[in-house]
Write an enzyme that holds these catalytic residues in place. Sequence first.
Site, short mmCIF file in Angstrom:
data_model
loop_
_atom_site.label_atom_id
_atom_site.label_comp_id
_atom_site.label_asym_id
_atom_site.label_seq_id
_atom_site.Cartn_x
_atom_site.Cartn_y
_atom_site.Cartn_z
N ASP A 1 -9.39 23.81 16.59
CA ASP A 1 -8.52 23.26 15.55
C ASP A 1 -9.20 22.04 14.92
O ASP A 1 -10.34 21.71 15.28
CB ASP A 1 -7.14 22.92 16.12
N VAL A 2 -8.51 21.35 14.04
CA VAL A 2 -9.10 20.21 13.33
C VAL A 2 -9.49 19.08 14.28
O VAL A 2 -10.38 18.30 14.01
CB VAL A 2 -8.14 19.72 12.21
#
Length: 160
Positions: free
Chosen positions: A29-30
């Site tokens: 994810d980010v």
Amino acid sequence: MSDAVVPAEGMWKEGVFHFPIRVYYEDTDVGGMAYHGRYVSFFERVRSESIRGTKADVDFLFGIPDEEGGPLTYVVSNLNISYKSQSKLNDLLIGHSMVTKVRAAAIEVKQWIKRGDEVIAEAEVLVAVIGEDGRPKRWHPEARACWKDWYDAAKAAGHV
């Protein structure tokens, strides 16, 4: 020196298959943490590599003629994952796979992924063998022998 590219290789030891997995950007994810769903892919990769080139491999099962009960393939009929910790971008993990039971038309597999000594995730998997019609079939004797050998090795080492 050869210019040949060598794919990642795993190894069997005492009935347990060990396979290296690197966590890439696409897996995260980010915040750089691995998505929970990516572990399904990691577990599948470990299982696939554990049978590559054997009589349990789908390449062999697809080629079994009708008169010998083929062609055959696999389906995951149950998957239970427990997450213990989080992996992150660039972690080098080791995926493990071990046959815990051989049935007439399925196998039970225990899998786990570790970073060093830390367990990241564990899975219990039921894999069924089916024919082209999607119905359960019995294992071809040569494929069943592979599963049984791996199970017996794990049992002899005290893992099962």
